[in-house]
Design an enzyme around this catalytic site. Structure first.
Site, PDB file in Angstrom:
ATOM      1  CG  ASN A  82       3.199  38.119 -11.383  1.00  0.00           C
ATOM      2  OD1 ASN A  82       4.449  38.311 -11.141  1.00  0.00           O
ATOM      3  ND2 ASN A  82       2.710  36.951 -11.574  1.00  0.00           N
ATOM      4  CE  LYS A 112      -5.689  29.755 -17.148  1.00  0.00           C
ATOM      5  NZ  LYS A 112      -4.971  30.378 -15.935  1.00  0.00           N
ATOM      6  CD  GLU A 128      -7.695  32.780 -16.287  1.00  0.00           C
ATOM      7  OE1 GLU A 128      -6.645  32.932 -15.973  1.00  0.00           O
ATOM      8  OE2 GLU A 128      -8.172  31.670 -15.946  1.00  0.00           O
ATOM      9  CG  ASP A 129      -7.864  37.297 -16.404  1.00  0.00           C
ATOM     10  OD1 ASP A 129      -7.396  36.845 -15.164  1.00  0.00           O
ATOM     11  OD2 ASP A 129      -7.337  37.726 -17.219  1.00  0.00           O
ATOM     12  CG  ASP A 186      -8.056  34.507 -12.348  1.00  0.00           C
ATOM     13  OD1 ASP A 186      -6.952  34.651 -12.672  1.00  0.00           O
ATOM     14  OD2 ASP A 186      -9.011  34.571 -12.989  1.00  0.00           O
ATOM     15  CE1 TYR A 237     -22.957  20.214 -41.310  1.00  0.00           C
ATOM     16  CE2 TYR A 237     -23.826  20.428 -43.509  1.00  0.00           C
ATOM     17  CZ  TYR A 237     -23.867  20.890 -41.977  1.00  0.00           C
ATOM     18  OH  TYR A 237     -24.587  21.884 -41.577  1.00  0.00           O
ATOM     19  CB  ALA A 270     -10.873  35.811  -6.656  1.00  0.00           C
ATOM     20  CB  ALA A 271      -5.807  34.862  -5.779  1.00  0.00           C
ATOM     21  CB  ALA A 309      -9.527  40.904   1.206  1.00  0.00           C
ATOM     22  CG  ASN A 312      -2.723  30.038 -11.280  1.00  0.00           C
ATOM     23  OD1 ASN A 312      -2.038  30.217 -10.226  1.00  0.00           O
ATOM     24  ND2 ASN A 312      -3.724  30.599 -11.317  1.00  0.00           N
TER      25      ASN A 312
END
Length: 414
Positions: free
Chosen positions: A285, A93, A135-136, A161, A38, A196-197, A194, A317
Site C-alpha cells: 500500500n 485505529k 500497532e506499527d 499488522d 467521585y 511481520a505481515a 518477510a 484489516n
C-alpha cells in the site's frame, strides 16, 4: 494530490484537533451526582474491586476498553518516524474500533530505549484495559514484544499488522481457491516479503492447511533458503531447501502469489509463469506489487486482490480486528488464540458467499456484489460482520478455554 493532502490535514485539525474524545456515561449535573461519581461514593466500588477483582468489569469501563499501543517504528508505509508521529494512526485505529464494534479505545505512544523497556511499560499498564492492540511496530522486534506481552498479560494482546492481515488474507485466499477448485494443501505459494505481515500470513495459512515445504518466501536478498547464514529466527522457519534463488525461478508453476513488500515488484512476465488460474494478492500500500489492470490484461484467469479500496477484493484489516476484540472482550478472554483466529477466518469467508443487501452494494459503489472472482472478501461496510465474526470468535474462546464467562444470552442475535 495537493488538494487531498490539504483535505486530510483539515479533517484532522477541524473543528477540533484529533479524531477521538472522552464521553461521560453517567450524569454529572448535581452535587449528588458528583458525590456518587467521585468522593465519597467512588469508595464503594473501590472496596468491591479490592475484595473481588472481577468486579472491575462490573463497576468500570475496562470490559469495553482497548488500548492501541505503538512505538512508531513502522508507521504505515512511512517507516520509523517515532512515537509522536504515529499518534494520528493510533487515533484512527481507535476511531475504527468505535465505529465498527462500539469499543472504546485510547491510543498510547511509547518512547523507549530497549525492547524490554517497551514490554515492561505495556505490561505494567495492561490491567487498565480489556485488551491491547499493538500497532506499527517493526519486525523482528514485534514478534518478541507480542510474545512477551501475551505471556505477561492476562488480557488479549493482538498485533494487528501481523494477525489482522493474516486472517483477512487467509479468508480471501481460501475463497479464491474454492472458486478455482484448488486446495490449499496442494498449492504452491510464493510470498514476497518477510516482515511481520508476511510471516504471520504464512503461519496462519499453514494452520489452514498449507504445507510449509510448498511455501517460498523472498526478502530483499532473494529466496529464503537453508544455505543462507543471514536469517533471523523468524525467517529461518521459512528457509526452503531449494537451489532456486530468484522470484522468476520460484514463481514458475505457483498457484498463489502473496505480496507484502513494495510497489511494482511483480511483473507481467512473472505472472505469466504461474500455474493455470493463479491467485494474486498484491497487498503493498498504496501501490501494489502489480496493478490489477496489468494483471488482468496479462492473465484473464487470474483472481486478484489488493490493499486498496478502489479495486475489487480489498484486503482490509478492519474486516477483522474490531470484531476480534468485540468477541474476545465480551467473554473476557485472557488471550486471542489460534482457534479464535481460525474462527474469524471462517466467519469472514462464509459471509462473502451470502447475498449482499442493496444498501451495501450502493455504499460500496458497485453494480453488484456476488461471490466470484471479483468478490471473495466482504466489504468493510457490511453491517453483518460484527455479529458474525464477534460471535464466532467468542464461541471459539469459550470452546478453547480462554473465556472467563460464557456467551451472554442471545449474544449477537441479529
Amino acid at each position: 494530490m495537493t488538494d487531498f493532502r490539504q483535505q486530510a490535514l483539515d479533517y484532522h485539525a477541524k473543528p477540533v484537533p484529533g479524531k477521538i474524545s472522552i464521553e461521560l456515561t453517567k450524569p454529572a449535573e448535581t452535587s449528588k451526582d458528583l458525590a456518587l461519581a467521585y468522593s465519597p461514593g467512588v469508595a464503594e466500588p473501590v472496596r468491591a474491586i479490592a475484595e473481588n477483582p472481577d468486579d472491575v468489569y462490573r463497576y468500570t469501563a475496562k470490559g469495553n476498553m482497548v488500548a492501541v499501543i505503538s512505538n512508531g517504528t513502522a508507521i504505515l508505509g512511512l517507516g520509523n518516524l517515532g512515537p509522536l508521529a504515529s499518534k494520528p494512526v493510533m487515533e484512527g485505529k481507535a476511531l475504527l474500533f468505535k465505529r465498527f464494534a462500539g469499543l472504546d479505545s485510547i491510543d498510547i505512544e511509547v518512547k523507549h530505549r530497549t525492547t524490554q523497556d517497551f514490554i515492561n511499560t505495556v505490561a505494567n499498564i495492561a490491567d487498565t484495559f480489556g485488551g491491547i492492540n499493538l500497532e506499527d511496530i517493526k519486525a523482528p522486534e514485534c514478534f518478541e514484544i507480542e510474545q512477551a506481552l501475551i505471556e505477561r498479560c492476562d488480557i488479549p494482546v493482538f498485533h494487528d499488522d501481523q494477525h489482522g492481515t493474516a486472517i483477512v488474507t487467509a479468508a480471501g485466499l481460501l475463497n479464491a481457491l474454492e472458486i478455482r477448485n484448488k486446495s490449499l494443501e496442494h498449492a504452491k505459494i510464493v510470498c514476497m516479503g518477510a516482515g511481520a505481515a508476511a510471516i504471520a500470513c504464512m503461519e496462519l495459512l499453514i494452520k489452514c492447511g498449507a504445507q510449509r515445504e510448498n511455501i517460498y518466501m523472498l526478502d530483499s536478498k532473494g529466496v529464503i533458503h537453508t544455505r543462507r547464514d543471514d536469517l533471523n529466527q523468524y525467517k529461518q522457519l521459512f528457509a526452503n531447501n531449494t537451489d532456486k534463488r530468484t522470484l522468476q525461478e520460484v514463481i514458475e508453476g505457483a498457484d498463489i502469489f502473496v505480496g507484502v513488500s513494495g510497489p511494482d515488484l511483480f511483473g507481467a512476465e512473472d505472472l505469466r509463469l504461474m500455474a493455470e488460474n493463479p491467485v494474486v494478492f498484491a497487498c503493498s500500500n498504496p501501490d501494489p506489487e502489480i496493478r490489477p489492470e496489468l494483471a488482468l490484461a496479462t492473465r484473464s484467469d487470474v483472481i486478484m486482490a489488493t490493499g486498496r479500496s478502489d479495486y475489487p477484493n480489498q484486503v482490509n484489516n478492519v474486516l477483522c480486528f474490531p470484531f476480534m476484540f468485540r468477541g474476545a472482550l465480551d467473554v473476557r478472554a485472557s488471550a486471542i488464540n489460534d482457534e479464535m483466529k481460525l474462527a474469524a477466518v471462517e466467519a469472514i469467508r462464509q459471509l462473502a458467499k451470502e447475498p449482499v443487501s442493496a444498501e451495501v452494494v450502493k455504499a460500496a459503489g458497485a453494480e453488484k456484489l456476488e461471490f466470484g472472482p471479483e468478490y471473495i472478501i466482504p466489504k468493510p461496510i457490511d453491517p453483518r460482520l460484527c455479529a458474525r465474526v464477534a460471535k464466532a470468535v467468542a464461541e471459539a474462546a469459550v470452546a478453547s478455554g480462554v473465556a472467563r464467562i460464557d456467551l451472554p444470552a442471545n449474544y449477537m442475535q441479529r
